[in-house]
Design an enzyme around this catalytic site. Sequence first.
Site, PDB file in Angstrom:
ATOM      1  N   LYS A 127     -19.785   8.455   5.229  1.00  0.00           N
ATOM      2  CA  LYS A 127     -20.795   8.077   5.928  1.00  0.00           C
ATOM      3  C   LYS A 127     -20.982   8.712   7.407  1.00  0.00           C
ATOM      4  O   LYS A 127     -22.021   9.204   7.903  1.00  0.00           O
ATOM      5  CB  LYS A 127     -21.002   6.672   6.258  1.00  0.00           C
ATOM      6  CG  LYS A 127     -21.898   6.001   5.142  1.00  0.00           C
ATOM      7  CD  LYS A 127     -21.445   5.942   3.829  1.00  0.00           C
ATOM      8  CE  LYS A 127     -21.938   6.896   2.811  1.00  0.00           C
ATOM      9  NZ  LYS A 127     -21.157   6.600   1.344  1.00  0.00           N
ATOM     10  N   GLY A 144      -7.534   1.669   1.775  1.00  0.00           N
ATOM     11  CA  GLY A 144      -7.906   2.333   0.636  1.00  0.00           C
ATOM     12  C   GLY A 144      -8.923   3.423   0.528  1.00  0.00           C
ATOM     13  O   GLY A 144      -8.944   4.003   1.504  1.00  0.00           O
ATOM     14  N   CYS A 154     -12.001   3.501   0.026  1.00  0.00           N
ATOM     15  CA  CYS A 154     -13.319   3.304   1.006  1.00  0.00           C
ATOM     16  C   CYS A 154     -12.993   3.895   2.705  1.00  0.00           C
ATOM     17  O   CYS A 154     -13.664   4.635   3.073  1.00  0.00           O
ATOM     18  CB  CYS A 154     -13.478   1.795   1.200  1.00  0.00           C
ATOM     19  SG  CYS A 154     -15.017   1.407   2.285  1.00  0.00           S
ATOM     20  N   HIS A 163     -43.022  -7.066  14.607  1.00  0.00           N
ATOM     21  CA  HIS A 163     -43.703  -5.760  14.612  1.00  0.00           C
ATOM     22  C   HIS A 163     -43.608  -4.901  15.704  1.00  0.00           C
ATOM     23  O   HIS A 163     -43.462  -5.485  16.782  1.00  0.00           O
ATOM     24  CB  HIS A 163     -45.289  -6.217  14.457  1.00  0.00           C
ATOM     25  CG  HIS A 163     -46.149  -4.979  14.511  1.00  0.00           C
ATOM     26  ND1 HIS A 163     -46.493  -4.137  13.417  1.00  0.00           N
ATOM     27  CD2 HIS A 163     -46.947  -4.446  15.606  1.00  0.00           C
ATOM     28  CE1 HIS A 163     -47.355  -3.296  13.933  1.00  0.00           C
ATOM     29  NE2 HIS A 163     -47.629  -3.381  15.115  1.00  0.00           N
ATOM     30  N   GLU A 169       0.864  -1.165  -0.066  1.00  0.00           N
ATOM     31  CA  GLU A 169      -0.003  -0.036   0.105  1.00  0.00           C
ATOM     32  C   GLU A 169       0.861   1.338  -0.021  1.00  0.00           C
ATOM     33  O   GLU A 169       1.762   1.429   0.793  1.00  0.00           O
ATOM     34  CB  GLU A 169      -0.784  -0.055   1.171  1.00  0.00           C
ATOM     35  CG  GLU A 169      -1.735   1.098   1.211  1.00  0.00           C
ATOM     36  CD  GLU A 169      -2.507   1.596   0.033  1.00  0.00           C
ATOM     37  OE1 GLU A 169      -3.167   0.828  -0.575  1.00  0.00           O
ATOM     38  OE2 GLU A 169      -2.376   2.867  -0.484  1.00  0.00           O
TER      39      GLU A 169
HETATM   40  C1  LIG Z   1     -16.636   9.469  -1.528  1.00  0.00           C
HETATM   41  C2  LIG Z   1     -16.807   8.091  -1.900  1.00  0.00           C
HETATM   42  C3  LIG Z   1     -17.944   7.378  -1.249  1.00  0.00           C
HETATM   43  C4  LIG Z   1     -18.082   6.112  -1.602  1.00  0.00           C
HETATM   44  N1  LIG Z   1     -19.060   5.648  -0.696  1.00  0.00           N
HETATM   45  C5  LIG Z   1     -19.185   4.208  -0.908  1.00  0.00           C
HETATM   46  C6  LIG Z   1     -20.361   3.391  -0.272  1.00  0.00           C
HETATM   47  O1  LIG Z   1     -20.929   3.997   0.798  1.00  0.00           O
HETATM   48  N2  LIG Z   1     -20.381   2.017  -0.351  1.00  0.00           N
HETATM   49  C7  LIG Z   1     -19.592   1.380  -1.174  1.00  0.00           C
HETATM   50  O2  LIG Z   1     -19.667   0.267  -1.345  1.00  0.00           O
HETATM   51  N3  LIG Z   1     -18.638   2.103  -1.896  1.00  0.00           N
HETATM   52  C8  LIG Z   1     -18.412   3.434  -2.023  1.00  0.00           C
HETATM   53  N4  LIG Z   1     -17.445   3.964  -2.472  1.00  0.00           N
HETATM   54  C9  LIG Z   1     -16.601   3.156  -3.597  1.00  0.00           C
HETATM   55  C10 LIG Z   1     -15.516   2.364  -2.776  1.00  0.00           C
HETATM   56  O3  LIG Z   1     -14.988   3.403  -2.192  1.00  0.00           O
HETATM   57  C11 LIG Z   1     -14.770   1.552  -3.673  1.00  0.00           C
HETATM   58  O4  LIG Z   1     -15.632   0.725  -4.455  1.00  0.00           O
HETATM   59  C12 LIG Z   1     -13.919   0.720  -3.177  1.00  0.00           C
HETATM   60  O5  LIG Z   1     -13.083   1.468  -2.302  1.00  0.00           O
HETATM   61  C13 LIG Z   1     -13.070  -0.029  -4.146  1.00  0.00           C
HETATM   62  O6  LIG Z   1     -12.127  -0.751  -3.338  1.00  0.00           O
HETATM   63  P1  LIG Z   1     -10.699  -1.359  -4.117  1.00  0.00           P
HETATM   64  O7  LIG Z   1     -10.176  -2.207  -3.149  1.00  0.00           O
HETATM   65  O8  LIG Z   1     -11.134  -1.939  -5.415  1.00  0.00           O
HETATM   66  O9  LIG Z   1      -9.849  -0.074  -4.401  1.00  0.00           O
HETATM   67  P2  LIG Z   1      -9.751   1.389  -3.371  1.00  0.00           P
HETATM   68  O10 LIG Z   1     -10.351   1.266  -2.239  1.00  0.00           O
HETATM   69  O11 LIG Z   1      -9.376   2.213  -3.976  1.00  0.00           O
HETATM   70  O12 LIG Z   1      -8.083   0.939  -2.805  1.00  0.00           O
HETATM   71  C14 LIG Z   1      -7.037   0.742  -3.582  1.00  0.00           C
HETATM   72  C15 LIG Z   1      -5.541   1.070  -2.880  1.00  0.00           C
HETATM   73  O13 LIG Z   1      -4.589   0.624  -3.835  1.00  0.00           O
HETATM   74  C16 LIG Z   1      -3.265   1.743  -3.542  1.00  0.00           C
HETATM   75  N5  LIG Z   1      -2.378   1.473  -4.768  1.00  0.00           N
HETATM   76  C17 LIG Z   1      -3.124   1.992  -6.005  1.00  0.00           C
HETATM   77  N6  LIG Z   1      -1.864   2.031  -6.828  1.00  0.00           N
HETATM   78  C18 LIG Z   1      -0.906   1.235  -5.910  1.00  0.00           C
HETATM   79  C19 LIG Z   1       0.344   0.818  -6.361  1.00  0.00           C
HETATM   80  N7  LIG Z   1       0.932   1.058  -7.321  1.00  0.00           N
HETATM   81  N8  LIG Z   1       1.160   0.488  -5.107  1.00  0.00           N
HETATM   82  C20 LIG Z   1       0.739   0.199  -3.878  1.00  0.00           C
HETATM   83  N9  LIG Z   1      -0.618   0.623  -3.652  1.00  0.00           N
HETATM   84  C21 LIG Z   1      -1.350   1.127  -4.611  1.00  0.00           C
HETATM   85  C22 LIG Z   1      -4.310   2.947  -3.353  1.00  0.00           C
HETATM   86  O14 LIG Z   1      -3.613   3.915  -2.614  1.00  0.00           O
HETATM   87  C23 LIG Z   1      -5.560   2.571  -2.561  1.00  0.00           C
HETATM   88  O15 LIG Z   1      -5.151   2.601  -1.190  1.00  0.00           O
HETATM   89  C24 LIG Z   1     -17.129   5.298  -2.296  1.00  0.00           C
HETATM   90  C25 LIG Z   1     -16.029   5.955  -2.823  1.00  0.00           C
HETATM   91  C26 LIG Z   1     -16.046   7.675  -2.823  1.00  0.00           C
HETATM   92  C27 LIG Z   1     -14.995   8.015  -3.462  1.00  0.00           C
END
Ligand SMILES: Cc1cc2nc3c(=O)[nH]c(=O)nc-3n(C[C@H](O)[C@H](O)[C@H](O)COP(=O)(O)OP(=O)(O)OC[C@H]3O[C@@H](n4cnc5c(N)ncnc54)[C@H](O)[C@@H]3O)c2cc1C
Length: 463
Positions: free
Chosen positions: A52, A41, A43, A442, A34
């Site tokens: 939230k 991430g 989320c 209920h 990370e």
């Molecule tokens: C404002 C907002 C509100 C949201 N609310 C909701 C919700 O209420 N419910 C819901 O289900 N979803 C919600 N989402 C969407 C949700 O956040 C994403 O669907 C989810 O985080 C995706 O998970 P992921 O593990 O695929 O990627 P991510 O959570 O994006 O994590 C990817 C990680 O990889 C790391 N990374 C990237 N490239 C590299 C690299 N080369 N080397 C090392 N690390 C790296 C990044 O730093 C990041 O920490 C929301 C998104 C946003 C922006």
Amino acid sequence: MPESFDVIVIGAGPGGYVCAIRAAQLGLKVACVEKRATLGGTCLNVGCIPSKALLQSSEHFEEARHKLADHGVLFDGVKLDLAKMQARKGEVVAANVKGVEFLFKKNKVTWLKGAARIVAPGKVEVAGETYDAKNVVIATGSESTPLRGVEVDETQVVTSTGALELPAVPGHLVVIGGGVIGLELGSVWRRLGAEVTVIEYLDRLVPGMDNEIAKLLERTLGKQGLRFKLKSKVTGATKSADGVTLTVEPAAGGAAEEVKADVVLLAIGRRPHTEGLGLAEAGVEMDERGRVKTDAHFATNVPGIWAIGDVIAGAMLAHKAEDEGVALAEILAGQKGHVNYAAIPGVIYTWPEVASVGATEEELKAAGVAYKSGKFPFTANGRARAMGDMDGFVKILADAKTDRVLGAHMLGPDVGTLIAEISLAIEFGASAEDVARTCHAHPTLNEVVKEAALAVDGRALHI
Ligand SMILES: Cc1cc2nc3c(=O)[nH]c(=O)nc-3n(C[C@H](O)[C@H](O)[C@H](O)COP(=O)(O)OP(=O)(O)OC[C@H]3O[C@@H](n4cnc5c(N)ncnc54)[C@H](O)[C@@H]3O)c2cc1C
């Protein structure tokens, strides 16, 4: 000698960290890379959890100002301490990200700190070291999609990340994009006192969601004070000391107009994040939208490289990423991991909330599937009446012949929680009658789900 691992997961979002934990539970030697200073991430750091926290706090403010008097709870003067609200949000995030760190330690997942690059299949470079792995999982998530002519500075023109950090309530917040993130964060700042205008290219909000629900959501948020400018496109933004002037044109073409804002939130969607990963050099194929291409079992075209979460096709949702993480870990451990995409709920955390799972009426019509629909409103539910939260309804769609539940679409109080019952019904292949014959306590909001299931067969009781 740097260590070698059975699995190196790149990215510690809900897809990556859950995949790492599940793989470790199954006895594999796992590292998770990370580059952010904290785990969790998008989320946990800048997405689901901080949004939230602010939605909850701002709704309390809204209740204190406008709703609790109906319950006989009176205040002399309600004031906003935004710094305190933001600090609380920070504490919520900190506790969550620390929780993932604890889970990594508990499950013996090694956290490799830094940005990862795949230098060859089975070789991942992090902070100058190259680690060997039998399997590499790309879980690098997504980032806000840019818009030509609208330059983000995270102060006057913000993405969701900046919109979660505003130090003062803007006079006029213009949100570009009527999707989930725009409506949630627009609601937060409207409740805290901003005027909010949402500009959307299409003729409706939340594309992909059930039409009837989308229309009701527009009406409901409109009554709360959000303004909508549909069928409009933003083509430019000019910043000055007193704000941002947006150039807005009809989507179909025509004369441009100017819209002035104190802060602009750019929320037109998210795009996969793959920069600097070395995917092209490793020969990993991408699709036409820049997402990592996988088969149904998360394998890319390069043996030993896999991908899950926002960086691949499908709904960009934390729980979808998590389920893919679990399924892939199980596949890597020799089991039969599987994700049922027909049972993944989607929730919009406005108030009232919106929740949806399975097929929409529009999708069923397009696919030529004969279906029955049962609907029940919250106005006819005793608990909703007691709460003073009677907007909305639950709609359940079932196969016309077999009665099998195919989808559900809801707007109302806490429907983000109520939807779980229908996800379970779809997962179990239940019929609407199965749901209707299940005893529901209920008085609960869940009775609206039961009544909607009864309504599929035309026999709702309380209406
Ligand atoms: C404002 C907002 C509100 C949201 N609310 C909701 C919700 O209420 N419910 C819901 O289900 N979803 C919600 N989402 C969407 C949700 O956040 C994403 O669907 C989810 O985080 C995706 O998970 P992921 O593990 O695929 O990627 P991510 O959570 O994006 O994590 C990817 C990680 O990889 C790391 N990374 C990237 N490239 C590299 C690299 N080369 N080397 C090392 N690390 C790296 C990044 O730093 C990041 O920490 C929301 C998104 C946003 C922006």
